[in-house]
Each structure stands twice: as C-alpha cells, then as structure tokens.
Design a protein around this motif. Structure first.
Motif, PDB file in Angstrom:
ATOM      1  N   THR A  44      11.641 -17.666  -4.882  1.00 21.18           N
ATOM      2  CA  THR A  44      12.638 -17.972  -3.885  1.00 21.18           C
ATOM      3  C   THR A  44      11.339 -17.846  -2.763  1.00 21.18           C
ATOM      4  O   THR A  44      10.275 -17.375  -2.060  1.00 21.18           O
ATOM      5  N   SER A  45      11.273 -19.104  -2.022  1.00 19.09           N
ATOM      6  CA  SER A  45       9.921 -19.078  -0.925  1.00 19.09           C
ATOM      7  C   SER A  45      10.562 -17.756   0.392  1.00 19.09           C
ATOM      8  O   SER A  45      11.302 -17.592   1.102  1.00 19.09           O
ATOM      9  N   ILE A  46       9.269 -17.965   0.751  1.00 23.02           N
ATOM     10  CA  ILE A  46       9.882 -16.640   1.872  1.00 23.02           C
ATOM     11  C   ILE A  46       9.093 -17.213   3.285  1.00 23.02           C
ATOM     12  O   ILE A  46       7.534 -17.107   2.940  1.00 23.02           O
ATOM     13  N   GLN A  47       8.915 -17.392   4.433  1.00 21.89           N
ATOM     14  CA  GLN A  47       8.430 -17.362   5.568  1.00 21.89           C
ATOM     15  C   GLN A  47       7.919 -15.992   6.453  1.00 21.89           C
ATOM     16  O   GLN A  47       8.096 -15.381   6.631  1.00 21.89           O
ATOM     17  N   ARG A  48       6.666 -15.323   5.794  1.00 23.87           N
ATOM     18  CA  ARG A  48       6.337 -14.287   6.119  1.00 23.87           C
ATOM     19  C   ARG A  48       6.324 -13.630   7.507  1.00 23.87           C
ATOM     20  O   ARG A  48       6.122 -12.698   8.467  1.00 23.87           O
ATOM     21  N   GLY A  49       5.889 -14.656   8.586  1.00 26.56           N
ATOM     22  CA  GLY A  49       5.679 -14.085  10.248  1.00 26.56           C
ATOM     23  C   GLY A  49       6.921 -14.408  11.133  1.00 26.56           C
ATOM     24  O   GLY A  49       7.285 -14.013  12.476  1.00 26.56           O
ATOM     25  N   LYS A  50       8.324 -14.413  10.835  1.00 26.85           N
ATOM     26  CA  LYS A  50       9.215 -14.504  10.913  1.00 26.85           C
ATOM     27  C   LYS A  50      10.067 -14.504  10.647  1.00 26.85           C
ATOM     28  O   LYS A  50       9.790 -13.696   9.409  1.00 26.85           O
ATOM     29  N   MET A  51      11.369 -14.019  11.322  1.00 28.81           N
ATOM     30  CA  MET A  51      12.177 -13.492  10.615  1.00 28.81           C
ATOM     31  C   MET A  51      13.351 -14.872   9.750  1.00 28.81           C
ATOM     32  O   MET A  51      14.175 -15.630  10.361  1.00 28.81           O
ATOM     33  N   ASP A  52      12.453 -14.787   8.742  1.00 26.45           N
ATOM     34  CA  ASP A  52      13.494 -16.177   7.453  1.00 26.45           C
ATOM     35  C   ASP A  52      14.733 -15.909   6.851  1.00 26.45           C
ATOM     36  O   ASP A  52      14.534 -14.840   5.991  1.00 26.45           O
ATOM     37  N   ILE A  67      -2.934  -7.422   9.848  1.00 28.95           N
ATOM     38  CA  ILE A  67      -2.336  -8.354   8.653  1.00 28.95           C
ATOM     39  C   ILE A  67      -1.084  -8.973   9.613  1.00 28.95           C
ATOM     40  O   ILE A  67      -0.531  -9.597   9.633  1.00 28.95           O
ATOM     41  N   ASP A  68      -0.184  -7.873  10.393  1.00 28.41           N
ATOM     42  CA  ASP A  68       0.620  -7.669  11.433  1.00 28.41           C
ATOM     43  C   ASP A  68       0.256  -9.217  12.402  1.00 28.41           C
ATOM     44  O   ASP A  68       1.386 -10.148  13.283  1.00 28.41           O
ATOM     45  N   ARG A  69      -1.163  -9.108  12.673  1.00 24.88           N
ATOM     46  CA  ARG A  69      -1.919 -10.453  13.774  1.00 24.88           C
ATOM     47  C   ARG A  69      -1.923 -11.462  13.582  1.00 24.88           C
ATOM     48  O   ARG A  69      -1.406 -12.763  13.620  1.00 24.88           O
ATOM     49  N   CYS A  70      -2.137 -11.312  12.280  1.00 24.31           N
ATOM     50  CA  CYS A  70      -1.959 -12.893  11.226  1.00 24.31           C
ATOM     51  C   CYS A  70      -1.134 -13.251  11.167  1.00 24.31           C
ATOM     52  O   CYS A  70      -1.358 -14.277  10.915  1.00 24.31           O
ATOM     53  N   ARG A  71      -0.234 -12.646  10.560  1.00 19.32           N
ATOM     54  CA  ARG A  71       1.276 -13.478   9.997  1.00 19.32           C
ATOM     55  C   ARG A  71       2.430 -13.651  11.281  1.00 19.32           C
ATOM     56  O   ARG A  71       2.227 -15.034  11.534  1.00 19.32           O
ATOM     57  N   ARG A  72       1.708 -12.880  12.709  1.00 19.25           N
ATOM     58  CA  ARG A  72       2.483 -13.867  14.461  1.00 19.25           C
ATOM     59  C   ARG A  72       1.335 -15.108  14.649  1.00 19.25           C
ATOM     60  O   ARG A  72       2.009 -16.099  14.974  1.00 19.25           O
ATOM     61  N   ILE A  73       0.276 -15.182  14.023  1.00 20.48           N
ATOM     62  CA  ILE A  73      -0.378 -15.954  14.010  1.00 20.48           C
ATOM     63  C   ILE A  73      -0.205 -17.568  13.255  1.00 20.48           C
ATOM     64  O   ILE A  73      -0.292 -18.693  13.851  1.00 20.48           O
ATOM     65  N   GLU A  74      -0.120 -17.365  12.140  1.00 23.21           N
ATOM     66  CA  GLU A  74       0.305 -18.050  11.275  1.00 23.21           C
ATOM     67  C   GLU A  74       1.993 -18.792  11.686  1.00 23.21           C
ATOM     68  O   GLU A  74       2.104 -19.833  11.703  1.00 23.21           O
ATOM     69  N   GLN A  75       2.649 -18.224  11.728  1.00 25.03           N
ATOM     70  CA  GLN A  75       3.854 -18.575  11.985  1.00 25.03           C
ATOM     71  C   GLN A  75       3.928 -19.137  13.586  1.00 25.03           C
ATOM     72  O   GLN A  75       4.224 -20.329  13.653  1.00 25.03           O
ATOM     73  N   ALA A  76       3.330 -19.129  14.548  1.00 25.17           N
ATOM     74  CA  ALA A  76       3.075 -19.592  15.801  1.00 25.17           C
ATOM     75  C   ALA A  76       2.337 -20.805  15.311  1.00 25.17           C
ATOM     76  O   ALA A  76       2.737 -22.382  16.199  1.00 25.17           O
ATOM     77  N   GLY A  77       1.301 -20.986  14.189  1.00 22.11           N
ATOM     78  CA  GLY A  77       0.332 -22.131  14.362  1.00 22.11           C
ATOM     79  C   GLY A  77       1.613 -23.276  13.971  1.00 22.11           C
ATOM     80  O   GLY A  77       1.599 -24.271  13.923  1.00 22.11           O
ATOM     81  N   TRP A  78       2.734 -22.256  12.213  1.00 23.30           N
ATOM     82  CA  TRP A  78       3.476 -23.550  12.079  1.00 23.30           C
ATOM     83  C   TRP A  78       4.320 -24.096  13.134  1.00 23.30           C
ATOM     84  O   TRP A  78       5.469 -24.900  12.496  1.00 23.30           O
ATOM     85  N   ASP A  79       4.896 -23.437  13.774  1.00 18.73           N
ATOM     86  CA  ASP A  79       5.607 -23.033  15.238  1.00 18.73           C
ATOM     87  C   ASP A  79       5.171 -24.735  16.616  1.00 18.73           C
ATOM     88  O   ASP A  79       6.292 -26.220  16.273  1.00 18.73           O
ATOM     89  N   TYR A  80       4.045 -24.930  16.284  1.00 19.84           N
ATOM     90  CA  TYR A  80       3.508 -25.928  16.658  1.00 19.84           C
ATOM     91  C   TYR A  80       3.039 -27.325  15.900  1.00 19.84           C
ATOM     92  O   TYR A  80       3.329 -28.161  16.268  1.00 19.84           O
ATOM     93  N   ILE A  81       2.613 -27.400  14.097  1.00 13.13           N
ATOM     94  CA  ILE A  81       2.975 -28.101  13.829  1.00 13.13           C
ATOM     95  C   ILE A  81       4.101 -28.970  12.912  1.00 13.13           C
ATOM     96  O   ILE A  81       4.530 -29.851  12.955  1.00 13.13           O
ATOM     97  N   TYR A  82       5.380 -27.842  12.700  1.00 11.34           N
ATOM     98  CA  TYR A  82       6.425 -28.155  11.639  1.00 11.34           C
ATOM     99  C   TYR A  82       7.761 -27.901  13.508  1.00 11.34           C
ATOM    100  O   TYR A  82       7.928 -26.556  12.776  1.00 11.34           O
TER     101      TYR A  82
END
Length: 458
Positions: free
Chosen positions: A132-140, A315-330
């Motif tokens: 099962t998939s999970i997006q780590r940087g947000k409340m998925d 690690i927390d900072r990396c996850r937030r950055i990743e999710q922010a990037g995804w929010d700009y792309i997807y």
C-alpha cells in the motif's frame, strides 16, 4: 529524472493494494534467479527466525497482529525480506514442526515516490503483491486509512521501514520516523473498538551486508574515478592498503566539501560558518561539523524557495520539502476535468521544472543524512569504505544529472537478517491514553534502541 517528470501533471493518485495470487507465485519462482543475476547478494543467513515463526502462528490463530519493522540500509532489502518470508520462514517452521498456512507473506508500506522514479510498473507490482502506498511528507489520509485497515484486518502481517528510506549504512541507523509507532497504537484502538482480543506487536528486524571478499581493488578504482571527476590527482597506481585508502577518501571528502561550500557561497549567497581545523583537536570532527553545516545550507535553499520553516530534524525537513515539490508538480487543477490554456500549461510546466531543480538540494542531503566524520576512521573495514565511497558516487551522479539508482557493483555479499524480540504495543495502551504524543515518542525511541541492538559490530 526524465523530461516528463519535469512537467506539471495531475495529482498523485493513491495506489491501493490489489493482491494477485498469480503475481505472488510468479515472484516466488523468479526471486532466486533475480538475486543471483541482478543483485550482489550471494547468500542470506538468518538468526532468531523461530520468533517470527511463532508470531506468524499466533497471527494465523487470531491471537496477535504484528508489524515487522526492518532496517533499510540497502536497495536490495525488499528482495532479502521476500526471501525471508517465502523461503526461510517456511523452512524453519517445517524444522520446528509448526504448521503454518500458506502462503507466508506480508502486506507492506512503500513510498508513493518510488513508482515516480522506478516506473509505473513497479507501482503495479507492489500493489499486486499486497503493498500500500503512502506519501510521507503530508497527512495522506487514503494511504494511512489503507495501512490502518491492513494492520487490523489484512490477510497477512504488516512490514515497513521506520527509517523511511535507505541510508546506505550497515552500522548506523537514521533517526526513526514516528509513523509506525502511531500506526501500531491505532491498531490497538481499532481492535479494542471491535471488541477483539488480539495483542499488537512490533517485531524489529536487522539487515546487514558483508562482502565475501573485501573488494579493496574495486574500492580503489572507484576512488580513482571520483578523484578524476572532481579534479584531484589520481592515486590509482599506489599500493592498496587501508591507511592509504583512508587518506584518499578523507582528501576526497574534504575536496568535495570545499567545492560545494563554494558553490552555495558564490551562487546562492549563503554564509556557511567557517570551521578552522586547527581550532578543533580532531580533524574528523571538524569534517563532520562542516558536513552538517553544508547539509543545513542545502536544505535552506529549498526551504526558502518553497517558503517552509526549517523546523524539526533533517529527515522531517526533507519530507516537507519533498511534499512541497510534489504539490508544485502534481497539481489538483491539472485533472482532466480542469483544462488549461496553452499559456497556463506553459507556466505550470515552468513551476514544475523549478520545483524539481529545488528538490535536487534536498536529494543531496537525503543521501548524507547518516554520514558522520568518523564512521570509516573508527573501523577501517571494506564495508565502511564501500558505503562511504558509494555515497560519494551518488553525489557525483546527482551533480552530473544522472541516476544514482544503478550503482557500481563492488563484489558479492552475504546478508545477515536478525530477528529481535517483539515489542508489545498493547502493553503500552494505558500510556497512550494518558499522553499520546509521549507514548509515540517513547515507542519510537525504544524501537530505535531495539534496531540498534541488532547491528553486529565485530
């Protein structure tokens, strides 16, 4: 990442688990050949599997629900775990005359980002194997709901890595994410609400890799390649010994630090604290401090672009950055039901491209989150040399804009899988009711300690 992923796209969809028995059977047949031909794994040893067999027996008797929390030092970990489930556990159960219903398998959680860089077929395969998939940087919510359902009612036990991603180290554990402890407490609550009597356990699993023959020559060749690409004088013809290799590795690491520090100072106008080695007794400590300052600087570049506060650990900072990037792309507005004009599409693609470039800084940090200035120095083993050298290779690959997925293979390895003592989550339910945040933090720390105790340090 290819050009497609630098374009704005519809939002990432949750990939639900769709266990396919035929895919599972096919993977069982293919696994030994895959390990032999597509990985460096030559043999897999195990210790304490009897504990896991008993957990499976109690699971099948509806006495317990459990999650296997495994270390994640290497991209080959999933294959090794599959071998544990499909080959080793049935063999040990047969030896101990413990009847287990087949198939022996596990549901598992995986990062939703994996199918982005590994391909959509990987997402289909993981889903078909019950993942099962999970997006780590947000409340998925959909991902969490699915994982919670599988933990409580799934056909098999759960498996997940509390480190969240590979860290490239056999003997260092990254700070654990609290998701697995939280999920475990939710399982206790869900069972209690359903008036079910199963206990909830977390089973720590250690995984370590050791070269059958120390690949000193290949490590030396890899260092030569890195020296050449970074502009240092090559030492390929010098004799290969641990002390000489360490000096080359240290010089190379210091050279990379200098280059990248200047990169952020000159082109991102960052003020990186100057560390004078002569003011610190241990030069390795100075190197470690410089590295941490550089990682913080790289993260700040991404955080400033995405307007994020630099709170929490790395690690927390990396996850937030990743999710922010995804929010700009997807993006939600790019669904087929929301057509965009050519100009709007062009601007969306520009934003996506810039977001991808800004996430690059975070990817650099992600690779070095567990790196210290003394890891190799304190124990001059081939494994530690190889791990650190390969992380530097990853860095160069990312700088060149190439994939770091296809690493150089340095030699065949044997894998040690060690099963730890189960941690009862049910016994902590009262603590969770009194103070949820503290209970999750305590369980996270105890799990970190348990996983660290499974590392074999000769």
């Amino acid at each position: 990442m290819n050009q497609k992923h630098r374009q704005a796209q519809p939002p990432l969809e949750f990939i639900p688990p769709m266990l396919n028995p035929w895919v599972l059977k096919g993977c069982k047949i293919i696994l030994p050949f895959w390990l032999q031909t597509r990985t460096e794994v030559a043999d897999i040893h195990s210790q304490g599997v009897e504990t896991l067999v008993e957990c499976y027996q109690q699971f099948q008797e509806k006495k317990t629900r459990f999650l296997m929390a495994f270390r994640h030092p290497n991209i080959n970990d999933p294959y090794c775990l599959a071998y544990l489930w499909w080959r080793i556990i049935p063999q040990v159960a047969k030896q101990k005359k413990i009847p287990l219903k087949k198939p022996i398998h596990a549901h598992f959680m995986y990062d939703r980002g994996i199918p982005i860089w590994a391909g959509e077929k990987v997402g289909w395969l993981y889903s078909s194997l019950g993942g099962t998939s999970i997006q780590r940087g947000k409340m998925d919510l959909m991902g969490l709901r699915s994982a919670r359902h599988l933990f409580t009612d799934g056909e098999f036990p759960m498996a997940a890595s509390p480190e969240g991603a590979t860290n490239g180290h056999n003997e260092i554990i990254s700070p654990l994410e609290p998701g697995i402890p939280q999920l475990s407490f939710w399982c206790v609550e869900d069972l209690r609400k359903a008036k079910r009597s199963e206990s909830v356990l977390i089973v720590p699993i250690g995984i370590q890799y050791h070269y059958l023959t120390p690949p000193w020559e290949k490590i030396s060749y890899l260092l030569t390649q890195l020296e050449t690409e970074s502009g240092l004088i090559s030492h390929q013809e010098e004799s290969v010994n641990e002390k000489m290799l360490y000096q080359r590795l240290y010089t190379l690491a210091e050279h990379f630090l200098k280059i990248i520090e200047e990169f952020y100072r000159d082109f991102y106008h960052k003020k990186i604290p100057q560390i004078e080695p002569q003011n610190i007794d241990n030069p390795n400590l100075a190197l470690g401090i410089r590295l941490q300052n550089l990682l913080n600087t790289a993260l700040s570049v991404s955080e400033e672009y995405f307007n994020l506060e630099p709170t929490g650990n790395v690690i927390d900072r990396c996850r937030r950055i990743e999710q922010a990037g995804w929010d700009y792309i997807y993006r939600q507005e790019l669904k087929p039901t929301h057509p965009l004009s050519i100009v709007e599409r062009g601007l969306a693609n520009r934003v996506a491209e810039e977001a991808e470039l800004m996430m690059w800084h975070m990817r650099i940090v992600e690779s070095f989150v567990a790196v210290t200035g003394y890891y190799v120095k304190e124990k001059l083993t081939a494994e530690r040399f190889a791990e650190t050298s390969l992380l530097l290779w990853d860095l160069v690959a990312r700088i060149k804009g190439e994939s770091s997925f296809f690493r150089p293979q340095l030699g065949k390895q044997t894998v040690q899988i060690t099963i730890g003592e189960p941690i009862s989550v049910s016994d902590r339910s009262l603590d969770y009711q009194k103070n949820r945040r503290q209970a999750v933090a305590n369980l996270t720390q105890d799990l970190q300690t348990a996983l660290d105790s499974l590392i074999i340090r000769d």
